[in-house]
Design a protein around this motif. Structure first.
Motif, mmCIF file in Angstrom:
data_model
loop_
_atom_site.group_PDB
_atom_site.id
_atom_site.type_symbol
_atom_site.label_atom_id
_atom_site.label_comp_id
_atom_site.label_asym_id
_atom_site.label_seq_id
_atom_site.Cartn_x
_atom_site.Cartn_y
_atom_site.Cartn_z
ATOM 1 N N ASP A 1 0.824 -1.198 0.000
ATOM 2 C CA ASP A 1 0.000 0.000 0.000
ATOM 3 C C ASP A 1 0.867 1.261 0.000
ATOM 4 O O ASP A 1 0.518 2.270 -0.631
ATOM 5 N N THR A 2 1.990 1.219 0.689
ATOM 6 C CA THR A 2 2.889 2.371 0.735
ATOM 7 C C THR A 2 3.593 2.580 -0.600
ATOM 8 O O THR A 2 3.731 3.719 -1.077
ATOM 9 N N MET A 3 4.045 1.489 -1.203
ATOM 10 C CA MET A 3 4.800 1.577 -2.448
ATOM 11 C C MET A 3 3.902 1.792 -3.667
ATOM 12 O O MET A 3 4.351 2.324 -4.690
ATOM 13 N N HIS A 4 2.638 1.391 -3.552
ATOM 14 C CA HIS A 4 1.717 1.495 -4.692
ATOM 15 C C HIS A 4 0.399 2.100 -4.203
ATOM 16 O O HIS A 4 -0.613 1.400 -4.099
ATOM 17 N N PRO A 5 0.388 3.385 -3.891
ATOM 18 C CA PRO A 5 -0.823 4.012 -3.331
ATOM 19 C C PRO A 5 -2.038 3.824 -4.240
ATOM 20 O O PRO A 5 -1.945 3.992 -5.457
ATOM 21 N N GLY A 6 -3.163 3.451 -3.620
ATOM 22 C CA GLY A 6 -4.401 3.289 -4.370
ATOM 23 C C GLY A 6 -4.594 1.929 -4.990
ATOM 24 O O GLY A 6 -5.698 1.611 -5.452
ATOM 25 N N LEU A 7 -3.541 1.118 -5.008
ATOM 26 C CA LEU A 7 -3.673 -0.217 -5.601
ATOM 27 C C LEU A 7 -4.634 -1.068 -4.776
ATOM 28 O O LEU A 7 -5.507 -1.751 -5.320
ATOM 29 N N ILE A 8 -4.469 -1.049 -3.453
ATOM 30 C CA ILE A 8 -5.372 -1.769 -2.554
ATOM 31 C C ILE A 8 -6.433 -0.793 -2.077
ATOM 32 O O ILE A 8 -6.112 0.291 -1.589
ATOM 33 N N ARG A 9 -7.696 -1.174 -2.228
ATOM 34 C CA ARG A 9 -8.778 -0.289 -1.771
ATOM 35 C C ARG A 9 -8.850 -0.267 -0.238
ATOM 36 O O ARG A 9 -8.887 0.789 0.373
ATOM 37 N N THR A 10 -8.918 -1.427 0.379
ATOM 38 C CA THR A 10 -8.962 -1.547 1.838
ATOM 39 C C THR A 10 -8.185 -2.787 2.245
ATOM 40 O O THR A 10 -8.085 -3.754 1.482
ATOM 41 N N PHE A 11 -7.627 -2.766 3.454
ATOM 42 C CA PHE A 11 -6.970 -3.960 3.986
ATOM 43 C C PHE A 11 -6.884 -3.848 5.488
ATOM 44 O O PHE A 11 -7.013 -2.781 6.074
ATOM 45 N N GLY A 12 -6.661 -4.992 6.143
ATOM 46 C CA GLY A 12 -6.485 -5.041 7.590
ATOM 47 C C GLY A 12 -6.264 -6.470 8.012
ATOM 48 O O GLY A 12 -6.427 -7.404 7.224
ATOM 49 N N GLY A 13 -5.864 -6.639 9.278
ATOM 50 C CA GLY A 13 -5.696 -7.997 9.769
ATOM 51 C C GLY A 13 -4.552 -8.163 10.738
ATOM 52 O O GLY A 13 -4.151 -7.223 11.426
ATOM 53 N N HIS A 14 -3.996 -9.384 10.752
ATOM 54 C CA HIS A 14 -2.973 -9.791 11.724
ATOM 55 C C HIS A 14 -1.708 -10.227 10.985
ATOM 56 O O HIS A 14 -1.592 -10.106 9.770
ATOM 57 N N ALA A 15 -0.802 -10.799 11.770
ATOM 58 C CA ALA A 15 0.388 -11.398 11.181
ATOM 59 C C ALA A 15 0.039 -12.596 10.321
ATOM 60 O O ALA A 15 0.583 -12.787 9.227
ATOM 61 N N MET A 16 -0.905 -13.425 10.787
ATOM 62 C CA MET A 16 -1.189 -14.693 10.113
ATOM 63 C C MET A 16 -2.424 -14.667 9.229
ATOM 64 O O MET A 16 -2.653 -15.602 8.466
ATOM 65 N N ALA A 17 -3.241 -13.622 9.322
ATOM 66 C CA ALA A 17 -4.463 -13.561 8.523
ATOM 67 C C ALA A 17 -4.792 -12.111 8.217
ATOM 68 O O ALA A 17 -4.594 -11.227 9.055
ATOM 69 N N ALA A 18 -5.307 -11.875 7.019
ATOM 70 C CA ALA A 18 -5.647 -10.514 6.620
ATOM 71 C C ALA A 18 -6.701 -10.558 5.534
ATOM 72 O O ALA A 18 -6.898 -11.579 4.869
ATOM 73 N N GLY A 19 -7.382 -9.432 5.359
ATOM 74 C CA GLY A 19 -8.358 -9.289 4.296
ATOM 75 C C GLY A 19 -8.085 -8.021 3.515
ATOM 76 O O GLY A 19 -7.473 -7.073 4.028
ATOM 77 N N LEU A 20 -8.546 -7.971 2.256
ATOM 78 C CA LEU A 20 -8.304 -6.806 1.416
ATOM 79 C C LEU A 20 -9.299 -6.776 0.271
ATOM 80 O O LEU A 20 -10.004 -7.762 0.015
ATOM 81 N N SER A 21 -9.362 -5.631 -0.398
ATOM 82 C CA SER A 21 -10.202 -5.506 -1.585
ATOM 83 C C SER A 21 -9.418 -4.796 -2.678
ATOM 84 O O SER A 21 -8.568 -3.937 -2.403
ATOM 85 N N LEU A 22 -9.723 -5.163 -3.938
ATOM 86 C CA LEU A 22 -9.033 -4.631 -5.107
ATOM 87 C C LEU A 22 -10.037 -4.379 -6.216
ATOM 88 O O LEU A 22 -11.078 -5.053 -6.291
ATOM 89 N N ALA A 23 -9.701 -3.469 -7.127
ATOM 90 C CA ALA A 23 -10.424 -3.390 -8.395
ATOM 91 C C ALA A 23 -9.998 -4.594 -9.238
ATOM 92 O O ALA A 23 -8.811 -4.968 -9.242
ATOM 93 N N PRO A 24 -10.916 -5.238 -9.957
ATOM 94 C CA PRO A 24 -10.578 -6.451 -10.719
ATOM 95 C C PRO A 24 -9.401 -6.256 -11.676
ATOM 96 O O PRO A 24 -8.560 -7.144 -11.830
ATOM 97 N N GLU A 25 -9.334 -5.079 -12.316
ATOM 98 C CA GLU A 25 -8.266 -4.861 -13.295
ATOM 99 C C GLU A 25 -6.891 -4.736 -12.650
ATOM 100 O O GLU A 25 -5.862 -4.742 -13.351
ATOM 101 N N ASN A 26 -6.844 -4.631 -11.326
ATOM 102 C CA ASN A 26 -5.561 -4.461 -10.634
ATOM 103 C C ASN A 26 -5.003 -5.754 -10.049
ATOM 104 O O ASN A 26 -3.976 -5.730 -9.365
#
Length: 584
Positions: A426-451
């Motif tokens: 997210d830091t290196m590619h701003p806007g690529l990931i719409r949302t994200f969150g989680g832990h060390a071992m599990a996380a969730g995220l959302s993306l635009a399909p074309e990305n």
């Protein structure tokens, strides 16, 4: 193709091993405990009096005073939960706990397919439309909220006071509200592994303490806050244990005490009727309940509601005090769980087929998969299965019909902090990931399909900064060998009395055996008769569930000591976890 994992023995601390032996633990068990950081018997003290105090959790006392003030003024609360088992149990703990303390409270859990995760502006708008007369004064989040910057702002603009209780890692920006979270910078709470339900329980404990102190300090002319003794919180412990185990947080000493206290109560039949109904649906006997029952039987049935339908169904089951109502809801959850298993099995087979057909995945440091037809409610389960199969971080995506975005769920392996990798992307590619969150071992995220392709390249690139190549070596930690005479029912019983789980795994031993007999059960399990090669006078029964291979005449086996209870008669049974063939 099944690739056996190499066995690597855990190394116990010699001084801890000696102390545990002196404290009366049998040598094999003392060795296992000493290899897991246990230094003495006191570390395994399960008494609730040994729990870390709520006062050591940052902002807990301040929040408890606000909540106590609100209860005494007659203000009302809206608990906003999450759609997994941790979120459901945290919601039930907060609702039951506040009601026990005299609070006026209702709950709202977002439909994952309509609102997505957490306290969002859309969920605030929805709450405003359905909670009108009276409108709640407070929103308290459980198991979410630490990343709800816009949602908290929307809630405050709508006139709610907001309190965030969460356990997920905070980002660089925090919501503008009072926050209780052991992961907050500067928080000195010693158990960073509290689940969301654990944080909720700590707030209830702190609020009860504040109200009790005010009750004791009142003047003779003031009405008592409690008509009798302060309400007990014991009935919340089964919910705390269920969410803690189901969320796979590490079972450090504090979490083990929370889970152990549940086991003591549930084996006496002291549990909410909803949990009892879920036990009945699962076919598990609560009289001999283990922590594993929560993770493999009760938790999945509760989670099925959030994966395929609406988690408010599961929460209503946990909140019900009517046995008939709870039984009916548990039956609905059982039907959802059967549907979930069918969807999961089909999706898992398709995912494995993708891996087998795509040669470009063989050398990648992570597996990232997507299919147009996959159901977003099971992507986390599939990510976990794939991670276990290939010993690589796995991220599985499905399309969200409401937003058109790809919703992904990831699972990682020890040594690779999944949320940190996503934050780097997210830091290196701003806007690529719409949302994200989680832990060390599990996380969730959302993306635009074309990305998706761009994200895959960015994620694999970021992973090189976090992953030493040795982390991808497939190994199975074991606790060494047992002498033939140490394979006893007494040792198996001693092991079963300790709470094992994530971060505190149950003992796995290894040994060289001759397979004297084997029988296939239900076309996927193997029942084995084993003879130790170095002690042929001994013979042991064993079972290998979902056996990936048919072991030959001799094999090096990794196994647990189990107890086969048939019609009240207990027998020792080895539970095979892995096999390394020594003959063809």
């Amino acid at each position: 193709m099944h690739r056996p994992r190499a066995f690597v023995d855990r190394q116990p601390k010699p001084q801890a091993f000696e102390r545990l032996m002196q404290d009366g633990y049998p040598a094999p068990l003392a060795r296992c405990l000493a290899a897991r950081g246990v230094n003495e018997a006191q570390d395994l003290d399960e008494a609730l009096t040994q729990l870390l105090p709520p006062s050591s959790l940052s902002n807990a006392n301040e929040a408890a005073n606000y909540v106590a003030d609100a209860i005494l003024k007659g203000d009302s609360f809206l608990v906003v939960g999450d759609y997994d088992a941790d979120g459901a149990t945290a919601t039930a703990v907060m609702v039951r706990g506040l009601r026990n303390l005299g609070g006026l409270v209702d709950f709202l859990v977002p439909d994952r397919f309509r609102f997505g995760y957490g306290l969002s502006p859309a969920l605030v708008e929805h709450a405003n439309s359905i909670f009108i007369d009276p409108k709640p004064n407070w929103i308290i989040t459980v198991d979410n909220g630490i990343s709800s910057i816009e949602g908290v702002a929307a809630a405050k603009k709508a006139g709610f006071q907001v309190l965030v209780t969460d356990h997920h890692l905070p980002g660089q920006q925090l919501p503008d509200s009072l926050i209780i979270n052991p992961q907050l910078p500067g928080c000195t709470f010693l158990s960073k592994s509290l689940a969301g339900v654990g944080v909720a329980f700590y707030l209830i404990m702190a609020t009860r303490a504040v109200l009790t102190q005010r009750n004791n300090n009142r003047t003779p002319s003031e009405q008592p806050i409690f008509p009798g003794d302060p309400p007990r919180l014991d009935d919340l412990l089964p919910l705390v244990a269920l969410g803690t185990v189901a969320d796979l947080v590490p079972l450090d000493a504090n979490n083990r005490r929370l889970v152990a206290s549940w086991l003591q109560r549930i084996r006496k039949g002291l549990m909410p009727v909803g949990i009892r109904s879920l036990f009945e649906q699962s076919g598990r006997d609560w009289r001999s309940a283990q922590a594993s029952d929560l993770g493999f039987s009760i938790g999945p049935r509760l989670n099925a509601a959030g994966r395929l339908a609406d988690m408010s169904i599961g929460i209503r089951c946990l909140l019900s005090d009517d046995p008939e109502e709870a039984a009916g809801i548990a039956q609905s959850l059982e039907a959802l769980n059967r549907e979930r298993r069918s969807i999961e099995e089909d999706t898992r087979e398709q995912a494995i087929r993708q891996i087998d057909e795509r040669t470009d995945l063989q050398d990648q440091s992570a597996i990232i998969l997507y299919d147009e037809g996959w159901h977003q409610g099971v992507v986390g389960l599939i990510a976990s299965k794939i991670k276990d199969r290939v010993h690589r971080p796995a991220l599985i995506f499905a399309r969200d019909e409401q937003s058109g975005l790809l919703k992904g769920s990831g699972r990682s392996i020890p040594g690779i902090h999944l949320r940190d990798v996503l934050e780097r992307v997210d830091t290196m590619h701003p806007g690529l990931i719409r949302t994200f969150g989680g832990h060390a071992m599990a996380a969730g995220l959302s993306l635009a399909p074309e990305n998706l392709k761009h994200f895959e390249e960015a994620f694999l690139g970021a992973l090189t900064d976090f992953a030493d190549p040795c982390l991808f070596d497939q190994t199975l930690p074991t606790d060494g060998t047992l002498k033939a005479e140490e394979h006893t029912l007494e040792l198996a019983r001693a092991i079963s009395k300790i709470v094992w789980g994530q971060g505190f795994p149950s003992p796995v031993f290894r040994g060289h055996f001759r397979v004297s007999q084997k029988r296939l059960l239900k076309e996927r399990h193997l029942r084995l008769d084993l003879v130790p090669v170095d002690a042929p006078a001994h013979r042991f029964e064993a079972i290998w569930f979902n056996a990936p291979i048919d072991p030959p005449g001799e094999a090096e086996l990794a196994y647990e000591l189990g107890i086969n209870d048939w019609q009240g008669i207990e027998r020792l049974q080895l539970l095979v976890r892995e096999a390394q063939c020594t003959t063809q």
